[in-house]
Structures are given as structure tokens and as C-alpha cells.
Design an enzyme around this catalytic site. Sequence first.
Site, short mmCIF file in Angstrom:
data_model
loop_
_atom_site.label_atom_id
_atom_site.label_comp_id
_atom_site.label_asym_id
_atom_site.label_seq_id
_atom_site.Cartn_x
_atom_site.Cartn_y
_atom_site.Cartn_z
N GLY A 9 2.92 4.41 -0.93
CA GLY A 9 2.11 3.18 -0.84
C GLY A 9 0.89 3.37 0.05
CB THR A 11 -3.57 3.24 -2.68
OG1 THR A 11 -2.38 2.77 -3.34
CG2 THR A 11 -3.82 4.69 -3.06
CG ASP A 14 1.30 -2.78 5.78
OD1 ASP A 14 0.33 -3.54 5.90
OD2 ASP A 14 2.49 -3.16 5.91
CG ASP A 64 5.71 5.03 -10.37
OD1 ASP A 64 4.66 4.57 -10.85
OD2 ASP A 64 6.72 4.32 -10.10
CE1 TYR A 101 7.35 -0.51 -11.82
CE2 TYR A 101 6.49 -2.32 -10.49
CZ TYR A 101 6.54 -0.97 -10.81
OH TYR A 101 5.78 -0.08 -10.09
CB THR A 133 9.95 -8.17 3.78
OG1 THR A 133 9.40 -9.48 3.70
CG2 THR A 133 11.02 -8.06 2.71
CD GLU A 135 9.07 -13.85 1.29
OE1 GLU A 135 9.63 -14.32 0.31
OE2 GLU A 135 8.37 -14.52 2.07
CE1 TYR A 157 8.31 -7.24 -1.79
CE2 TYR A 157 8.90 -9.15 -0.46
CZ TYR A 157 8.37 -7.88 -0.56
OH TYR A 157 7.90 -7.25 0.58
CG HIS A 187 1.85 -7.07 8.36
ND1 HIS A 187 3.21 -7.20 8.12
CD2 HIS A 187 1.47 -5.95 7.71
CE1 HIS A 187 3.63 -6.19 7.39
NE2 HIS A 187 2.59 -5.43 7.11
NE ARG A 192 -1.33 -9.85 3.04
CZ ARG A 192 -0.07 -9.62 2.72
NH1 ARG A 192 0.26 -8.55 2.01
NH2 ARG A 192 0.88 -10.44 3.12
P1 NAP Z 1 0.35 -3.58 -0.79
O1 NAP Z 1 -1.01 -3.70 -0.19
O2 NAP Z 1 0.68 -4.38 -2.00
O3 NAP Z 1 0.59 -2.03 -1.09
C1 NAP Z 1 1.68 -1.60 -1.84
C2 NAP Z 1 1.53 -0.13 -2.12
O4 NAP Z 1 2.63 0.29 -2.93
C3 NAP Z 1 0.26 0.25 -2.90
O5 NAP Z 1 -0.21 1.48 -2.45
C4 NAP Z 1 0.78 0.36 -4.32
O6 NAP Z 1 0.02 1.21 -5.13
C5 NAP Z 1 2.13 1.01 -4.04
N1 NAP Z 1 3.06 0.91 -5.16
C6 NAP Z 1 3.46 -0.21 -5.82
N2 NAP Z 1 4.34 0.10 -6.78
C7 NAP Z 1 4.51 1.45 -6.72
C8 NAP Z 1 5.26 2.37 -7.47
N3 NAP Z 1 6.05 1.98 -8.47
N4 NAP Z 1 5.19 3.68 -7.15
C9 NAP Z 1 4.37 4.10 -6.14
N5 NAP Z 1 3.61 3.28 -5.41
C10 NAP Z 1 3.68 1.96 -5.71
O7 NAP Z 1 1.46 -3.92 0.31
P2 NAP Z 1 1.35 -3.94 1.91
O8 NAP Z 1 0.98 -5.31 2.33
O9 NAP Z 1 0.56 -2.77 2.35
O10 NAP Z 1 2.88 -3.76 2.30
C11 NAP Z 1 3.45 -2.46 2.51
C12 NAP Z 1 4.95 -2.55 2.37
O11 NAP Z 1 5.46 -3.46 3.34
C13 NAP Z 1 5.45 -3.08 1.04
O12 NAP Z 1 6.67 -2.44 0.76
C14 NAP Z 1 5.71 -4.55 1.28
O13 NAP Z 1 6.68 -5.04 0.38
C15 NAP Z 1 6.20 -4.51 2.70
N6 NAP Z 1 5.93 -5.68 3.53
C16 NAP Z 1 4.69 -6.22 3.62
C17 NAP Z 1 4.46 -7.29 4.46
C18 NAP Z 1 3.08 -7.87 4.62
O14 NAP Z 1 2.99 -9.00 5.13
N7 NAP Z 1 2.02 -7.16 4.26
C19 NAP Z 1 5.51 -7.80 5.24
C20 NAP Z 1 6.76 -7.21 5.14
C21 NAP Z 1 6.96 -6.13 4.30
P3 NAP Z 1 -1.28 0.65 -5.96
O15 NAP Z 1 -2.42 0.66 -4.96
O16 NAP Z 1 -1.39 1.64 -7.04
O17 NAP Z 1 -0.94 -0.75 -6.41
O1 F7E Z 2 2.27 -16.44 0.28
C1 F7E Z 2 1.91 -20.06 -0.25
C2 F7E Z 2 3.08 -19.37 -0.93
O2 F7E Z 2 1.69 -14.61 -1.28
C3 F7E Z 2 2.43 -17.08 1.52
C4 F7E Z 2 4.01 -10.29 1.05
O3 F7E Z 2 3.27 -9.37 1.80
O4 F7E Z 2 4.64 -11.50 3.03
C5 F7E Z 2 4.01 -11.63 1.77
O5 F7E Z 2 4.70 -12.57 0.96
C6 F7E Z 2 2.73 -18.55 1.31
C7 F7E Z 2 3.83 -18.85 0.30
O6 F7E Z 2 2.78 -14.12 0.96
C8 F7E Z 2 -0.90 -19.96 -2.53
O7 F7E Z 2 3.81 -20.28 -1.73
C9 F7E Z 2 0.09 -21.44 -1.30
O8 F7E Z 2 4.65 -19.86 0.80
O9 F7E Z 2 0.43 -14.79 0.91
P1 F7E Z 2 1.70 -14.96 0.16
P2 F7E Z 2 4.37 -14.13 0.98
O10 F7E Z 2 4.94 -14.72 -0.24
O11 F7E Z 2 4.77 -14.73 2.28
C10 F7E Z 2 6.00 -11.06 2.98
C11 F7E Z 2 6.47 -10.91 4.40
C12 F7E Z 2 6.19 -9.85 2.16
O12 F7E Z 2 7.10 -9.07 2.39
C13 F7E Z 2 5.44 -9.77 0.88
O13 F7E Z 2 5.35 -8.42 0.43
O14 F7E Z 2 1.55 -19.17 0.80
N1 F7E Z 2 0.73 -20.25 -1.12
N2 F7E Z 2 -0.90 -21.27 -2.17
C14 F7E Z 2 0.14 -19.31 -1.86
N3 F7E Z 2 0.40 -18.00 -2.01
C15 F7E Z 2 -0.42 -17.28 -2.83
N4 F7E Z 2 -0.21 -15.97 -2.97
N5 F7E Z 2 -1.43 -17.89 -3.53
C16 F7E Z 2 -1.72 -19.22 -3.41
O15 F7E Z 2 -2.64 -19.73 -4.03
#
Ligand code: NAP
Ligand code: F7E
Length: 383
Positions: A9, A11, A14, A64, A101, A133, A135, A157, A187, A192
Site C-alpha cells: 500500500g 501508493t 499512509d 497484489d 473483494y 482500525t 472501525e 470492511y 487520520h 488523503r
Molecule cells: P489508502 O490511501 O486507501 O491506501 C491504500 C493502499 O492500498 C493503496 O496503495 C492501494 O493501492 C493499496 N491497495 C488496495 N488494494 C490493494 C490490493 N489488492 N493489492 C495491493 N495493494 C492494494 O489508505 P490509507 O488511508 O493510506 O490507509 C492505510 C491502511 O491503514 C489501510 O489498510 C487502511 O485500511 C488502514 N487504516 C486507515 C485509517 C485512516 O484513517 N487512514 C485508519 C485505520 C486504518 P492503489 O493506490 O493502487 O489504490
Molecule cells: O467517513 C460520514 C460517514 O469515509 C467518515 C477509512 O480510512 O477511517 C476511514 O473510514 C464519516 C462516516 O471515513 C460523507 O458516514 C458524511 O460516518 O471519511 P470516511 P471512515 O468511514 O471513518 C477508518 C478509521 C478506516 O479504517 C477506513 O479505512 O463521515 N460522511 N458524508 C461521509 N463520508 C464520506 N466518505 N463521504 C461523504 O459524503
Amino acid sequence: MSKVALITGITGQDGAYLAEYLIKKGYIVHGIKRRSSLFNTERIDHLYQDPHIENRNLILHYGDMTDSLNLTRIIGEIQPDEVYNLAAMSHVKVSFDSPEYTANADGIGVLRLLEAIRLLNLTKKTRFYQASTSELYGLVQEIPQKETTPFYPRSPYAVAKLYGYWITVNYREAYDMHASNGILFNHESPLRGETFVTRKITRAIARIAMGMQQKIFLGNLSAKRDWGHAKDYVRAMHAILQQDEPSDYVIATGITTTIRDFLIMSFAEIGVTLDFQGEGVNETALLNNIDEKVFNKKVGEAFLANFKQRIGEQLVGIDPVYFRPTEVELLIGDATKAQTRLNWKPEYDLPALIEDMMQYDIKLMKRESYLKDGGYSVLNYFE
Ligand code: NAP
Ligand code: F7E
């Protein structure tokens, strides 16, 4: 000898911050990148090195999370000291559309990496970080949430990530691996993805202020999230793998905010106040007032006259398409364990995060509108 890290991940948001952080620490960083018809390396282009350069510190591999042969070969070839599993289909709403998926990549994908490390006899050498996470807490069973709070996932998820969490714990216990979960709360950053709510908001506000977009449609404005800055959170990932003993850690700021307040704070960042009316799907926000001094400083004087004409017009609406079949209404983390054991605490608070994101999106939109205009009319707005 430099330590060798593998980031899946790389690209993503994080992945990009972590790669930069580890390279600065002297690591050789390998990253797994999916093949796509476009480069898709924008977030790490500043770190990219031509493959013909000797002694590179960033090396990309095609791969992948759904392809165990490929993952096993890459790990066998590079023999990493540390694996950071950040790859995932990370969008909660999209996971309802692609649940199978998501389970495969986010759940079984974790098993593929752990089993590769085991089969390659690397369990004593390779430390493993799993991107777990907040979540997982879903329908929260305790406020605030900490490492001992029971999980109650509310999306495909989160259910896939639940498997990832427990298989990491299981490999730690069964094979004595240094395998840890970072239970990271939301974060964000200028990097993002554009469809997560914070970036959707900051990007749209920049466009609305500059006349490139009329309004923004959102879903549930009342949900609450504990938002930090991705830059702070990748420091925690690294610290987790430097501990003598593997363990699981909550990483969070301890402050929760509604989406509505994030929206208000982001508009306030450019001197704009909103007038909220209605409730539920009929909730709407109109342009109430503009602090011209702030607007001119943050966005630019040239955009003011047009925007002023919109006072009283609708800027925000609700579209139920963004509602989730099951929602996570409240997240707030208690990161005491990380503070105590890792000496981790965030440097960014929410206003600083919003300022960083708004500044970036305004700059980005200026460049976009400049390019669309053939490079003439907004030329003066560049600093
Ligand atoms: P992100 O921006 O969506 O990045 C996800 C990365 O995973 C991208 O590089 C994507 O590649 C790659 N990926 C997706 N499917 C794949 C596959 N089948 N094989 C190989 N690579 C694949 O997510 P992020 O916000 O950086 O988060 C990083 C990790 O932390 C994720 O696992 C997410 O679920 C977890 N997480 C995020 C948060 C948050 O708030 N950001 C909080 C808690 C946990 P492409 O660029 O090709 O799409
Ligand atoms: O939604 C509400 C939505 O998609 C936050 C991922 O990084 O953090 C992320 O998941 C909240 C939700 O993030 C819109 O219903 C309202 O309550 O930005 P989000 P997420 O679902 O919290 C966790 C920790 C991860 O692990 C995940 O990978 O915002 N919301 N209106 C909306 N959300 C989106 N996307 N779009 C809206 O228009």
C-alpha cells in the site's frame, strides 16, 4: 547495514508518509504497487529513483494482496526486517458494494503475508505491522475505546479487518512472531483520498471559494470521528515495530468532532460562516458571511467579488446516497498505552490538520484552474 522494510500500500496516503519517514531514518524501503493503466505514484514521486541508479533506497515491485505467489516471491527476494501491511480496499462505503473483494484483500491478504513470512523461515527475522482500525469498534461498547474494548464491526470492511486483526494475534501467539496491530483512529492529510469525508470537504471548499463548484453534497453530518494527522500516525507505526515485545496499540487524539463541525471549521479557515437550516435529509447550509480579510489572505482577493454575490445561496446539501447501511456513529480513542510505552503523542491538533489540508487544496485548485484556463487568467494569483 541499513534496515530493509517492505510496505504494502505504498501508493496510498499512509504508505507515502511512512516511506518518506523510513527513508529519512536510513532504511531501504521496498514497496508493493498494483499494476494500473496510469502510473498512480503521485504520492511517492518525490521519493522515486530510476531503477538504473545504484544503491537505491526506494524500490517498487508489482504485486497484489490477492496474489499469494507474488507476495511470497517478493518477501523471499528482499528478506525484509520489517513488513508494514498498509494495503487495503480502505473505503468503508465501497466495501458494501464490493464485500467479497474487500474480504479477500483486507482479510485473507493479511494471512497471505504472515504465511509467506512463516513458510520462508523468516519468523525470527521479520517484524510485522498490521494496519488495524478503529472501525473494529463499530457499534461502540465503551467510550472512549481502548485496546481492551470489545469489537463490534459494522461494515464488510470492518469485518475483513477483524480477521486481519485476529490472524495477526494468532501468528504472534502460535509462531512467536513479532507481529503487532496498530488500531489507528481516522487520520487525514493533504494526501488523503478525495472520497473520504475530510478531503472531500476541504477540496470542495477550495473549489467553491474559487467558483469551480457550486455546492457539496454529503451524507451523515452527525457522525463523530477522532481525527489526527497521518504524519503523526506513521511515527507510531514505526515505534510499534521497535519495541522489544510485539503488542497491539490504539493510536488516537482523544478528541471527537462531528462531520458538521469539521465542515464549519474548514469553511471558517477561509473566513466563511454558514447558516444551517432544516434537519435530516433536508438539512442544508447557506453562505452566511465572509470575513473579507481572512478570505483575501487565504484564498485570494481576485475570487472575492464573485463569491460575495453568492451570500444567501446554498453551499451544502444532503444526498442519502452517502448514507451507509450500518453506520459507525461515534469514535473516540484512548491512546494511553501508546503514550506510556511508545512515548507517542500527536503534534497536530484538528485546527492544524484543517489548516494544512485547506492550504494544500487551495494551492492545488489554483494550479488546476490555471491549467484549465490555458494558463492565463489566474496567473497573477500564484505566489
Ligand atoms: P489508502 O490511501 O486507501 O491506501 C491504500 C493502499 O492500498 C493503496 O496503495 C492501494 O493501492 C493499496 N491497495 C488496495 N488494494 C490493494 C490490493 N489488492 N493489492 C495491493 N495493494 C492494494 O489508505 P490509507 O488511508 O493510506 O490507509 C492505510 C491502511 O491503514 C489501510 O489498510 C487502511 O485500511 C488502514 N487504516 C486507515 C485509517 C485512516 O484513517 N487512514 C485508519 C485505520 C486504518 P492503489 O493506490 O493502487 O489504490
Ligand atoms: O467517513 C460520514 C460517514 O469515509 C467518515 C477509512 O480510512 O477511517 C476511514 O473510514 C464519516 C462516516 O471515513 C460523507 O458516514 C458524511 O460516518 O471519511 P470516511 P471512515 O468511514 O471513518 C477508518 C478509521 C478506516 O479504517 C477506513 O479505512 O463521515 N460522511 N458524508 C461521509 N463520508 C464520506 N466518505 N463521504 C461523504 O459524503
